[in-house]
Write a protein that holds these residues in place. Sequence first.
Motif, PDB file in Angstrom:
ATOM      1  N   ALA A 267       0.733  -1.161   0.099  1.00 33.15           N
ATOM      2  CA  ALA A 267      -0.060   0.166  -0.036  1.00 33.15           C
ATOM      3  C   ALA A 267       0.838   1.167   0.101  1.00 33.15           C
ATOM      4  N   GLY A 268       0.474   2.177  -0.765  1.00 35.84           N
ATOM      5  CA  GLY A 268       1.289   3.435  -0.831  1.00 35.84           C
ATOM      6  C   GLY A 268       2.845   3.505  -1.058  1.00 35.84           C
ATOM      7  N   ALA A 269       3.418   3.906  -0.126  1.00 37.11           N
ATOM      8  CA  ALA A 269       4.805   3.662  -0.296  1.00 37.11           C
ATOM      9  C   ALA A 269       5.464   2.518  -0.213  1.00 37.11           C
ATOM     10  N   GLY A 270       4.773   1.618   0.184  1.00 40.62           N
ATOM     11  CA  GLY A 270       5.006   0.129   0.611  1.00 40.62           C
ATOM     12  C   GLY A 270       5.481  -0.601  -0.636  1.00 40.62           C
ATOM     13  N   TRP A 271       5.115  -0.006  -1.586  1.00 39.41           N
ATOM     14  CA  TRP A 271       5.375  -0.639  -3.091  1.00 39.41           C
ATOM     15  C   TRP A 271       6.854  -0.323  -3.451  1.00 39.41           C
ATOM     16  N   LEU A 272       7.473   0.560  -2.858  1.00 38.65           N
ATOM     17  CA  LEU A 272       8.993   0.642  -2.835  1.00 38.65           C
ATOM     18  C   LEU A 272       9.795  -0.347  -2.399  1.00 38.65           C
ATOM     19  N   TRP A 273       9.362  -1.065  -1.257  1.00 37.78           N
ATOM     20  CA  TRP A 273      10.017  -2.214  -0.649  1.00 37.78           C
ATOM     21  C   TRP A 273      10.513  -3.269  -1.728  1.00 37.78           C
ATOM     22  N   PRO A 274       9.653  -3.813  -2.575  1.00 35.29           N
ATOM     23  CA  PRO A 274      10.298  -4.936  -3.547  1.00 35.29           C
ATOM     24  C   PRO A 274      11.399  -4.480  -4.403  1.00 35.29           C
ATOM     25  N   LEU A 275      11.458  -3.150  -4.398  1.00 36.67           N
ATOM     26  CA  LEU A 275      12.843  -2.708  -5.256  1.00 36.67           C
ATOM     27  C   LEU A 275      14.114  -2.953  -4.376  1.00 36.67           C
ATOM     28  N   VAL A 276      14.079  -3.190  -3.409  1.00 43.69           N
ATOM     29  CA  VAL A 276      15.113  -3.631  -2.528  1.00 43.69           C
ATOM     30  C   VAL A 276      15.627  -4.892  -2.603  1.00 43.69           C
ATOM     31  N   VAL A 277      14.915  -5.868  -3.231  1.00 39.82           N
ATOM     32  CA  VAL A 277      15.127  -7.184  -3.512  1.00 39.82           C
ATOM     33  C   VAL A 277      16.328  -7.430  -4.415  1.00 39.82           C
ATOM     34  N   PRO A 278      16.237  -6.824  -5.792  1.00 40.30           N
ATOM     35  CA  PRO A 278      17.284  -7.064  -6.524  1.00 40.30           C
ATOM     36  C   PRO A 278      18.700  -6.597  -6.061  1.00 40.30           C
ATOM     37  N   PRO A 279      18.826  -5.581  -5.377  1.00 42.78           N
ATOM     38  CA  PRO A 279      20.235  -5.202  -4.931  1.00 42.78           C
ATOM     39  C   PRO A 279      20.545  -6.181  -3.976  1.00 42.78           C
ATOM     40  N   LEU A 280      19.804  -6.343  -2.959  1.00 42.42           N
ATOM     41  CA  LEU A 280      20.135  -7.706  -1.967  1.00 42.42           C
ATOM     42  C   LEU A 280      20.752  -8.883  -2.598  1.00 42.42           C
ATOM     43  N   ALA A 281      19.547  -9.259  -3.630  1.00 47.45           N
ATOM     44  CA  ALA A 281      20.185 -10.529  -4.623  1.00 47.45           C
ATOM     45  C   ALA A 281      21.563 -10.456  -5.058  1.00 47.45           C
ATOM     46  N   ALA A 282      21.833  -9.373  -5.605  1.00 46.74           N
ATOM     47  CA  ALA A 282      23.159  -9.031  -6.294  1.00 46.74           C
ATOM     48  C   ALA A 282      24.176  -9.216  -5.197  1.00 46.74           C
ATOM     49  N   ALA A 283      23.825  -8.557  -3.951  1.00 48.60           N
ATOM     50  CA  ALA A 283      25.023  -8.601  -2.954  1.00 48.60           C
ATOM     51  C   ALA A 283      25.142  -9.982  -2.670  1.00 48.60           C
ATOM     52  N   VAL A 284      24.111 -10.807  -2.452  1.00 48.13           N
ATOM     53  CA  VAL A 284      24.051 -12.137  -2.013  1.00 48.13           C
ATOM     54  C   VAL A 284      24.961 -13.051  -3.016  1.00 48.13           C
ATOM     55  N   ALA A 285      24.670 -12.557  -4.250  1.00 43.30           N
ATOM     56  CA  ALA A 285      25.484 -13.398  -5.399  1.00 43.30           C
ATOM     57  C   ALA A 285      26.739 -13.157  -5.310  1.00 43.30           C
ATOM     58  N   TRP A 286      27.001 -11.825  -5.040  1.00 43.91           N
ATOM     59  CA  TRP A 286      28.736 -11.300  -4.833  1.00 43.91           C
ATOM     60  C   TRP A 286      29.364 -12.231  -3.950  1.00 43.91           C
ATOM     61  N   LEU A 287      28.692 -12.068  -2.655  1.00 46.88           N
ATOM     62  CA  LEU A 287      29.474 -12.850  -1.467  1.00 46.88           C
ATOM     63  C   LEU A 287      29.630 -14.235  -1.671  1.00 46.88           C
ATOM     64  N   ALA A 288      28.526 -14.806  -2.056  1.00 47.96           N
ATOM     65  CA  ALA A 288      28.406 -16.286  -2.448  1.00 47.96           C
ATOM     66  C   ALA A 288      29.736 -16.610  -3.540  1.00 47.96           C
ATOM     67  N   THR A 289      29.398 -16.063  -4.630  1.00 55.34           N
ATOM     68  CA  THR A 289      30.543 -16.331  -5.755  1.00 55.34           C
ATOM     69  C   THR A 289      31.850 -16.159  -5.269  1.00 55.34           C
ATOM     70  N   ARG A 290      32.263 -14.904  -4.409  1.00 54.04           N
ATOM     71  CA  ARG A 290      33.409 -14.659  -4.151  1.00 54.04           C
ATOM     72  C   ARG A 290      33.943 -15.720  -3.283  1.00 54.04           C
ATOM     73  N   ALA A 291      33.313 -16.008  -2.103  1.00 50.66           N
ATOM     74  CA  ALA A 291      33.755 -16.887  -1.466  1.00 50.66           C
ATOM     75  C   ALA A 291      34.011 -18.482  -1.890  1.00 50.66           C
ATOM     76  N   ALA A 292      33.117 -19.090  -2.825  1.00 53.12           N
ATOM     77  CA  ALA A 292      33.268 -20.189  -3.527  1.00 53.12           C
ATOM     78  C   ALA A 292      34.394 -20.225  -4.541  1.00 53.12           C
ATOM     79  N   ALA A 293      34.554 -18.984  -5.081  1.00 49.36           N
ATOM     80  CA  ALA A 293      35.751 -18.855  -6.120  1.00 49.36           C
ATOM     81  C   ALA A 293      37.165 -18.743  -5.370  1.00 49.36           C
ATOM     82  N   LEU A 294      37.209 -18.007  -4.443  1.00 48.64           N
ATOM     83  CA  LEU A 294      38.562 -18.122  -3.565  1.00 48.64           C
ATOM     84  C   LEU A 294      38.601 -19.508  -2.826  1.00 48.64           C
ATOM     85  N   ARG A 295      37.658 -20.024  -2.474  1.00 54.33           N
ATOM     86  CA  ARG A 295      38.054 -21.495  -1.803  1.00 54.33           C
ATOM     87  C   ARG A 295      38.158 -22.380  -3.074  1.00 54.33           C
TER      88      ARG A 295
END
Length: 298
Positions: free
Chosen positions: A264-292
């Motif tokens: 509702a209202g400004a709450g529609w902005l909350w889903p826009l946070v999901v892609p950047p967070l997913a990219a951050a998770v991908a960055w951390l997971a890939t870097r840890a896996a690659a270095l290991r």
Amino acid sequence: MRALLALFPADLSGADRVVPPTGFTARLTLLTAAAMAFLAVFALSLSLATGRLAERWSEALARSATIRISAPAEQMQGQTRAVLEVLATTPGVASYRALESAEMEALLQPWFGPDLPIDSLPLPQLIELTETSAGMDAEGLRLRLSAEAPGAVLDDHTRWRRPLVSAAGRLRLLGLLSLVLIGGAMAGMITLAAQAALAANVQVIRVLRLVGARDDFIAGAFVRRFTVRGLAGAALGTVLAMLAVAALPATDEAGGFLTGLGFAGAGWLWPLVVPPLAAAVAWLATRAAALRMLKGIR
């Protein structure tokens, strides 16, 4: 050796080409990110909607109260009149009224059916009241009622509000936990995809090391590619989830069951946070896996 050096520039700026742009790792990363983002948006939507619904119910109950009068039939009218006179002079009471027999019958129908013989039952008289924004002194009102109408009992709905507030807090906690679990599942799947890509390019990695590439640089090649894939997949899943939430039936069409479901209202902005967070998770997971993985490649 000169032939190998000719394949890779001195700055190794094209090292990310060792990561396959297509294949099952690319599809797995995109699909995982899209699915997890879709679920994350729905978990966020349900958490926010349930919290709003519980808060709305709690607020409505907080400003309303009920007085129940249980007395012999010959005293019922007199005690009802006494309660109404008390309410007329009670600060903080915005409005009040005694419920009619038909209204009390409608309240009991969901429990006892439409054929309830209400005339033959010793039902109490109910008086509903609404408080002002400043509120009223419930304890003071109880003392006045006990003196003027001994059969009157004030119910300020405290026992109803507390479970709702508690439920809202628990649902928010469950929503947060769901988001954490979704992020963990996404990190696990992307880690597997990155490890598969690294394992498929062991020979190329050894050649890169031979020409002077460091592990941080090689890992960065995989990190860039998988981060972009995670961001693209999450953006797609987020858009699809927002469209699905927007397509949910309206309140009147759903018969009130889906009241407040969605954003509702400004709450529609909350889903826009999901892609950047997913990219951050991908960055951390890939870097840890690659270095290991690179530490085990010689």
